[in-house]
Motif scaffolding. Structure first.
Motif, PDB file in Angstrom:
ATOM      1  N   UNK A  32      29.234 -15.788  41.256  1.00  0.00           N
ATOM      2  CA  UNK A  32      29.904 -14.528  41.597  1.00  0.00           C
ATOM      3  C   UNK A  32      31.403 -14.703  41.735  1.00  0.00           C
ATOM      4  N   UNK A  33      31.837 -15.849  42.222  1.00  0.00           N
ATOM      5  CA  UNK A  33      33.258 -16.080  42.464  1.00  0.00           C
ATOM      6  C   UNK A  33      34.038 -16.399  41.192  1.00  0.00           C
ATOM      7  N   UNK A  34      33.369 -17.019  40.222  1.00  0.00           N
ATOM      8  CA  UNK A  34      34.023 -17.385  38.950  1.00  0.00           C
ATOM      9  C   UNK A  34      33.063 -17.099  37.800  1.00  0.00           C
ATOM     10  N   UNK A  35      32.732 -15.831  37.560  1.00  0.00           N
ATOM     11  CA  UNK A  35      31.708 -15.505  36.572  1.00  0.00           C
ATOM     12  C   UNK A  35      32.026 -15.971  35.155  1.00  0.00           C
ATOM     13  N   UNK A  36      33.270 -15.908  34.747  1.00  0.00           N
ATOM     14  CA  UNK A  36      33.620 -16.359  33.385  1.00  0.00           C
ATOM     15  C   UNK A  36      33.432 -17.862  33.253  1.00  0.00           C
ATOM     16  N   UNK A  37      33.815 -18.604  34.257  1.00  0.00           N
ATOM     17  CA  UNK A  37      33.635 -20.056  34.244  1.00  0.00           C
ATOM     18  C   UNK A  37      32.148 -20.386  34.255  1.00  0.00           C
ATOM     19  N   UNK A  38      31.407 -19.716  35.104  1.00  0.00           N
ATOM     20  CA  UNK A  38      29.968 -19.943  35.196  1.00  0.00           C
ATOM     21  C   UNK A  38      29.299 -19.683  33.849  1.00  0.00           C
ATOM     22  N   UNK A  39      29.624 -18.560  33.211  1.00  0.00           N
ATOM     23  CA  UNK A  39      29.041 -18.254  31.903  1.00  0.00           C
ATOM     24  C   UNK A  39      29.464 -19.280  30.854  1.00  0.00           C
ATOM     25  N   UNK A  40      30.685 -19.780  30.951  1.00  0.00           N
ATOM     26  CA  UNK A  40      31.141 -20.799  30.002  1.00  0.00           C
ATOM     27  C   UNK A  40      30.340 -22.087  30.154  1.00  0.00           C
ATOM     28  N   UNK A  41      30.052 -22.490  31.387  1.00  0.00           N
ATOM     29  CA  UNK A  41      29.256 -23.699  31.614  1.00  0.00           C
ATOM     30  C   UNK A  41      27.830 -23.467  31.121  1.00  0.00           C
TER      31      UNK A  41
END
Length: 172
Positions: A32-41
């Motif tokens: 939730x805090x870094x959704x773009x980073x999370x989706x990238x991983x």
């Protein structure tokens, strides 16, 4: 927080901090805090797995999680491996695979050896003999995917450890 002493490979002790969290999320909800980073991983993880044997994927993720002491990921990947039909014997032997090499194929051993050195890359880099052993069992595309998988699980371990994820609370 509590501080304990842990043994390192060179038999010295260093302080280790144990984080105790009262909630399932831990320190923060990374997704939730870094959704773009999370989706990238997640995208990197999916791309890394492509073309690799699912059993090998789980063994690598379990081994890296052992080395990184990530209970959250270790619980998740041993659970996934069991659901995929992995035996309890092999799951118990991943932590000591070098002493129990007869439980694993030559290809799996090469992948586990590469996982060990890439996960602990700061200790001695990636020795030629370990890389060459893996290269003998994997073609270049598979080897690139294996390396990406090792990098990805190390990233997931660091996210889980940094955010104090609790084992057994994965929301997948």
């Amino acid at each position: 927080m509590t501080t304990t002493e842990i043994k390192t490979n060179d038999r010295t002790t260093t302080p280790a901090t144990t984080v105790r969290s009262n909630n399932a999320i831990g320190r923060l909800d990374f997704a939730k805090s870094a959704p773009k980073v999370f989706r990238a991983v997640i995208g990197l993880d999916a791309a890394a797995r492509a073309g690799l044997d699912p059993t090998l994927v789980e063994l690598v993720q379990i081994r890296a999680s052992h080395l990184n002491r990530c209970a959250y990921c270790l619980h998740m990947h041993t659970t996934d491996a069991r659901k995929a039909g992995e035996s309890e014997d092999r799951l118990h032997m991943v932590a000591v695979w070098q002493e129990a090499d007869h439980f694993f194929t030559e290809r799996e051993q090469a992948a586990l050896a590469l996982t060990d050195v890439v996960t602990r890359i700061g200790d001695a880099g990636v020795p030629d003999e370990v890389y060459d052993r893996a290269a003998a069992h994997f073609d270049e595309e598979e080897l690139a995917h294996l390396l990406a998988l090792i990098l990805t699980i190390n990233t997931w371990n660091r996210i889980a450890l940094s955010t104090a994820k609790r084992a057994g609370t994965d929301e997948r």
